[in-house]
Design an enzyme around this catalytic site. Structure first.
Site, PDB file in Angstrom:
ATOM      1  N   LYS A 498       1.040  -4.762  67.194  1.00 42.80           N
ATOM      2  CA  LYS A 498       1.797  -5.577  68.138  1.00 42.80           C
ATOM      3  C   LYS A 498       1.080  -6.899  68.319  1.00 42.80           C
ATOM      4  O   LYS A 498      -0.144  -6.966  68.392  1.00 42.80           O
ATOM      5  CB  LYS A 498       1.928  -4.840  69.475  1.00 42.80           C
ATOM      6  CG  LYS A 498       2.942  -5.455  70.423  1.00 42.80           C
ATOM      7  CD  LYS A 498       3.128  -4.542  71.641  1.00 42.80           C
ATOM      8  CE  LYS A 498       4.202  -5.086  72.561  1.00 42.80           C
ATOM      9  NZ  LYS A 498       4.390  -4.210  73.741  1.00 42.80           N
ATOM     10  N   GLU A 500       1.736 -11.444  69.622  1.00 40.67           N
ATOM     11  CA  GLU A 500       2.290 -12.295  70.660  1.00 40.67           C
ATOM     12  C   GLU A 500       3.798 -12.421  70.558  1.00 40.67           C
ATOM     13  O   GLU A 500       4.515 -12.470  71.549  1.00 40.67           O
ATOM     14  CB  GLU A 500       1.645 -13.686  70.592  1.00 40.67           C
ATOM     15  CG  GLU A 500       2.177 -14.636  71.659  1.00 40.67           C
ATOM     16  CD  GLU A 500       1.601 -16.020  71.503  1.00 40.67           C
ATOM     17  OE1 GLU A 500       0.816 -16.219  70.567  1.00 40.67           O
ATOM     18  OE2 GLU A 500       1.950 -16.891  72.313  1.00 40.67           O
ATOM     19  N   PHE A 501       4.329 -12.461  69.318  1.00 39.45           N
ATOM     20  CA  PHE A 501       5.744 -12.719  69.146  1.00 39.45           C
ATOM     21  C   PHE A 501       6.547 -11.484  68.754  1.00 39.45           C
ATOM     22  O   PHE A 501       7.758 -11.561  68.600  1.00 39.45           O
ATOM     23  CB  PHE A 501       5.948 -13.807  68.079  1.00 39.45           C
ATOM     24  CG  PHE A 501       5.385 -15.124  68.470  1.00 39.45           C
ATOM     25  CD1 PHE A 501       4.165 -15.545  67.961  1.00 39.45           C
ATOM     26  CD2 PHE A 501       6.038 -15.932  69.372  1.00 39.45           C
ATOM     27  CE1 PHE A 501       3.633 -16.753  68.341  1.00 39.45           C
ATOM     28  CE2 PHE A 501       5.518 -17.144  69.748  1.00 39.45           C
ATOM     29  CZ  PHE A 501       4.308 -17.553  69.239  1.00 39.45           C
ATOM     30  N   VAL A 504       5.052  -4.773  64.561  1.00 40.07           N
ATOM     31  CA  VAL A 504       5.233  -4.320  63.183  1.00 40.07           C
ATOM     32  C   VAL A 504       5.399  -2.819  63.218  1.00 40.07           C
ATOM     33  O   VAL A 504       4.586  -2.109  63.802  1.00 40.07           O
ATOM     34  CB  VAL A 504       4.037  -4.711  62.293  1.00 40.07           C
ATOM     35  CG1 VAL A 504       4.246  -4.198  60.872  1.00 40.07           C
ATOM     36  CG2 VAL A 504       3.841  -6.210  62.281  1.00 40.07           C
ATOM     37  N   ASP A 627      -3.889 -20.132  59.543  1.00 37.44           N
ATOM     38  CA  ASP A 627      -4.309 -18.976  60.342  1.00 37.44           C
ATOM     39  C   ASP A 627      -4.957 -17.926  59.455  1.00 37.44           C
ATOM     40  O   ASP A 627      -4.735 -16.732  59.626  1.00 37.44           O
ATOM     41  CB  ASP A 627      -3.109 -18.393  61.088  1.00 37.44           C
ATOM     42  CG  ASP A 627      -3.530 -17.462  62.235  1.00 37.44           C
ATOM     43  OD1 ASP A 627      -4.734 -17.474  62.586  1.00 37.44           O
ATOM     44  OD2 ASP A 627      -2.675 -16.745  62.768  1.00 37.44           O
ATOM     45  N   ASN A 632      -5.316 -11.223  59.228  1.00 40.14           N
ATOM     46  CA  ASN A 632      -4.061 -11.621  58.599  1.00 40.14           C
ATOM     47  C   ASN A 632      -4.069 -11.379  57.095  1.00 40.14           C
ATOM     48  O   ASN A 632      -3.291 -11.983  56.361  1.00 40.14           O
ATOM     49  CB  ASN A 632      -3.765 -13.093  58.893  1.00 40.14           C
ATOM     50  CG  ASN A 632      -3.417 -13.314  60.345  1.00 40.14           C
ATOM     51  OD1 ASN A 632      -2.901 -12.419  61.006  1.00 40.14           O
ATOM     52  ND2 ASN A 632      -3.698 -14.491  60.848  1.00 40.14           N
TER      53      ASN A 632
END
Length: 872
Positions: A498, A500-501, A504, A627, A632
């Site tokens: 999970k 900010e936006f 998954v 980023d 990531n």
């Protein structure tokens, strides 16, 4: 017309009544590139300051906008740019709103003077030997005029001409380099270096893959070899069938791209070979090597023939003809014998050979028999039914009248019709209640289910969502149209992560062939309901749509989740399922998990190489990630790292940098020094983040800069501090990551250089000769003319020596001087290093760049686990 005038008159009267008006508007300014500007507005009639600056119709966001109180309800505000660049030129004005009425100040124009700005740079050219061609170059000011001078093979070609300039070149026989210079009253700009290639034959295709094999077709995919500097036009696929001897099949000529083709008309359970060649406008490449594959088995296409019986009191013997190999479509597993007595089907029997012996012959009197051949996939059609009768009975009946024979046959037909109707009614009853029955079992059991009727106890089903309902741009909608997947094909599982936006989730995707693929689905938060947030999520999918690289995560599709009583659906981005999750969590688990495990140095360097290869590919696609971090990067089942999460990525359409123009939340501990100072992002700033990611890998997931607050990062870096060498990290690996943190962006290695250095380090882990000291290369020079810089020297993190480790060939004197101080970072990071200030520019004209301080970073810091972000 009168109505419009009346509405405008009412608005003016209303503004006069409420007293809202601009008492000061910005003024037109002409400024030299690199200098600072300041625009001012004053508004009267607001109890609280709320003025928005606009540029060319778009809102400007600023973290340091200040207001000055002139008197009660009278405010003045300013907009400043510390180092003006060409993209800052445009039309500016202020807007204020009170009680639903918006007013605007008078507009002002900012004109930026500087060295010429290229609007058309020389592009690489491919041509035939001896054929003339043209090169184009265009640059603009202000100031004007701008002259263009061409350089071929490092030698000046002709005299300066006015921009735009077209250079006609006679035929050449070998590859050459070229570039152009643009000059005006402010100085000279140098374009990128282009190459003229000579077109040649392409090389043979490589990596031919059999993507999918079915009973009668195969899906092939291949990677083209070197194209010979000319687009490939078509490819020829040669196939042969291997059945004792190679039998050549008709060729297939396909247009490319895509480099994929479905070949039909194949026979099941057969051996084939395939090879491919491709053609460009010069000619045809050699063929690739042969690749072998076998089509799978299938159900037999024919029923056994000539079913006969021999009945005695002791046994019943059955015989039938064996199927031909072309009819069998696989390896024979058994013959299935089905018999019916008194209108009821009896238990089926299996036999290995094409004959059967059943004891107790009398019990089979008046029974009907059928036989079918079975492979591992299933059983084929049934043979014609045969009625079993004793021979004596047949002889006596032959002497009776034809009436009794007809009656008996009529009864038999009626019985068979009754049995058939009973079976159909029984089958239909099951399908109505439960769906269709299961197919015959085989090596891999397949279940087929067709619901006869569906019910929804919660109301009518929601209509299928389309991209047209989202309010996104036409360009984005067109990009995603061919990857839109209906929501009904997805089954969502448990949550994997999970952010900010959104979140998954694990999911299962039903494919066209009814198979099921395990995937990961990125779902936007359900409380985000604006089209702009949805468009931002789908832009990430649009970036990923064009990615095809083993170290960059690929897009499977996009789906839209329709919500009851909601205008907009929730977008879902469908990605491959990564077995080992994100790299940061994997590294943490290796140290802190319930069952810690050891990661060898070979494995850690391989992780770094995967990330570097993915980032080099993104750089060639003109994508700035912004980023990059271990969190990531995803790890699949083959322990291969894929760069992922492109939520902050930007595609560069011109130039070589991107300026962040709005307030964003960014992970400061991974951000380069120039990005913290000026919000400028380049491929070199991604290299800085890659160095931090290397540190994360070697530190097994530790948080960078332990003990340093996020608001203190800028001051920490500007003093020359860098991440310390992790325990067990070899010196040569630390040198590579340390070179990524040069305060001068052009002195950092490119991703291709990082790949070469890491491959060398990886190969050096095995016993071998000592490695040479790492040299730093002038990144601005031509790729084929690399200048070796000074040796890395001491990289002792306790004693930073900025004047040694980060120097590189091609540095200007003021850049070297900057390395010895603790402020004034703008000198090292502003503008484009291809710019050369001409002698006509004075110090007063250029201005003194403003110093950079920690005030650029807001003190309001939000802590969020390891990937802490702050507003920049």
């Amino acid at each position: 017309m009168r109505l419009v005038f009346f509405v405008l008159l009412l608005a003016v009267n209303y503004r006069e009544d409420c007293g809202l008006q601009f008492t000061k508007s910005p003024t037109n300014q002409t400024v030299t590139q690199g200098n600072s500007i300041r625009l001012g507005c004053a508004v009267e009639g607001l109890s609280e300051p709320d003025v928005v600056w606009m540029k060319d119709g778009e809102k400007l966001y600023s973290t340091d906008q200040m207001y000055i109180t002139l008197e009660q309800n009278h405010w003045e505000t300013f907009h400043s740019v510390k180092s003006v660049q060409q993209q800052d030129a445009g039309k500016y004005w202020c807007e204020a709103e009170f009680r639903g009425i918006a007013i605007s100040s008078e507009p002002a124009w900012i004109t930026v003077e500087g060295v010429p700005h290229f609007v058309l740079e020389p592009q690489d050219v491919a041509t035939f030997p001896g054929v003339p061609f043209n090169l184009s170059c265009a640059a603009v000011g202000p100031p004007e005029p701008v002259e263009v001078l061409w350089w071929l093979r490092g030698v000046q070609e002709g005299k300066p001409t006015s921009s735009p300039s077209v250079l006609s070149v006679p035929g050449i026989t070998s590859s050459i380099k070229f570039y152009c210079e643009a000059k005006n009253a402010r100085g000279i700009s140098v374009s990128r270096t282009g190459t003229v290639h000579i077109k040649v034959l392409p090389e043979a295709p490589k990596m031919i893959q059999v993507v999918q094999v079915q009973e009668n077709n195969v899906t092939l995919a291949w990677t083209p070899g070197f194209t010979g500097y000319s687009d490939l036009q078509d490819c020829t696929i040669q196939m042969s069938k291997n059945s004792g001897k190679r039998l050549e099949l008709p060729e297939h000529r396909v247009m490319v791209p895509p480099f994929q083709q479905v070949i039909g008309g194949l026979r099941c359970y057969s051996n084939y070979s395939v090879r491919i060649c491709c053609s460009n406008e010069v000619g045809t490449s050699p063929f690739s090597s042969w690749v072998d594959f076998q089509t799978p088995e299938a159900v037999p296409s024919a029923a056994p023939r000539n079913l006969t019986f021999d009945l005695s009191e002791q046994q019943l013997s059955l015989n039938w003809a064996a199927l031909e190999e072309s009819e069998l479509h696989g390896r024979l597993q058994a013959y299935k014998v089905q018999w019916n007595l008194g209108g009821e089907n009896q238990e089926a029997l299996l036999f290995k050979e094409n004959k059967a012996h059943l004891s107790g012959g009398g019990r089979f009197f008046n029974a009907t028999f059928q036989v079918s051949a079975c492979t591992a996939v299933g059983c084929g059609p049934w043979s014609q039914p045969v009625l079993v009768m004793p021979a004596a009975t047949v002889s006596s009946q032959g002497q009776r009248s034809h009436i009794w024979v007809g009656l008996l046959l009529g009864l038999l037909v009626a019985a068979m019709v009754g049995v058939l109707l009973t079976v159909l009614v029984h089958h239909r009853g099951k399908e109505t209640q439960y769906g269709s029955a299961f197919e015959p079992s085989g090596a891999e059991t397949r279940v087929s289910f067709t619901a006869a009727r569906s019910f929804n106890r919660q109301g009518p089903a929601l209509p299928e969502s389309t991209l047209d309902t989202l309010g996104i741009s036409d360009e984005l909608r067109a990009k995603l149209q061919d990857v839109l997947i209906p929501e009904k094909m997805l089954t969502l599982g448990h949550m994997l992560g999970k952010g900010e936006f959104g979140s998954v989730r694990e999911a299962f995707l039903k494919m066209e062939d009814n198979s099921v693929q395990k995937v990961a689905v990125k779902v936007l938060k359900t409380d985000i309901t604006t089209s702009s947030d949805i468009e931002q999520c789908l832009k990430e999918a649009a970036y990923m749509k064009d990615f095809h690289h083993p170290n960059v995560i690929q897009l499977i599709g996009v789906s839209l989740h329709r919500r009851p009583q909601q205008r907009l659906p929730v977008p879902m981005v469908i990605l491959p399922f990564m077995k080992h999750g994100d790299l940061h969590t994997f590294l943490l688990m290796s140290r802190l998990g319930d069952e810690p495990f050891v990661l060898s140095l070979h494995t850690l360097i391989q992780f770094m190489l995967d990330i570097a290869r993915g980032m080099e590919y993104l750089g060639r696609k003109n994508i700035i990630h912004r980023d990059l971090a271990a969190r990531n990067c995803m790890l699949n089942g083959n322990m291969t790292v894929c760069v992922a999460d492109f939520g902050l990525s930007k595609k560069i359409y011109s130039g070589d940098y991107y300026r962040q123009g709005s307030v964003s939340k960014l992970p400061v501990k991974w951000i380069a020094l120039e990005s913290l100072a000026d919000n400028v992002y380049t491929t070199q700033s991604d290299v800085w983040a890659f160095g931090v990611t290397m540190w994360e890998v070697m530190a097994r997931g530790q948080t960078p800069y332990p003990g340093v607050e996020n608001a203190e990062i800028y001051e920490h870096l500007i003093k020359g501090e860098r991440l310390k060498q992790p325990p067990d990290c070899p010196a040569d690996i630390y040198e590579i990551m340390h070179s990524c943190w040069s305060p001068v962006p052009k002195c950092r290695p490119s991703f291709q250089q990082l790949i070469d250095q890491l491959e060398s380090a990886w190969a050096g882990l095995s016993p071998g000769p000592d490695q040479e000291p790492l040299l730093y290369v002038n990144l601005e020079g031509d790729g084929d003319e690399k200048g070796a810089g000074q040796a890395a020297g001491s990289l002792n993190p306790e004693e930073p020596q900025w004047s040694v480790p980060w120097q590189c060939v091609g540095m200007e004197k003021d850049e070297k001087d900057w390395l010895m101080v603790t402020s004034g970072a703008t000198l090292a990071i502003s503008g484009d290093y291809r710019y050369i200030i001409g002698p006509s520019s004075t110090a007063e004209e250029e201005g003194n760049p403003a110093g950079i301080s920690g005030e650029n970073i807001q003190e309001d810091v939000k802590e969020e686990d390891d990937d802490v972000v702050i507003d920049v």
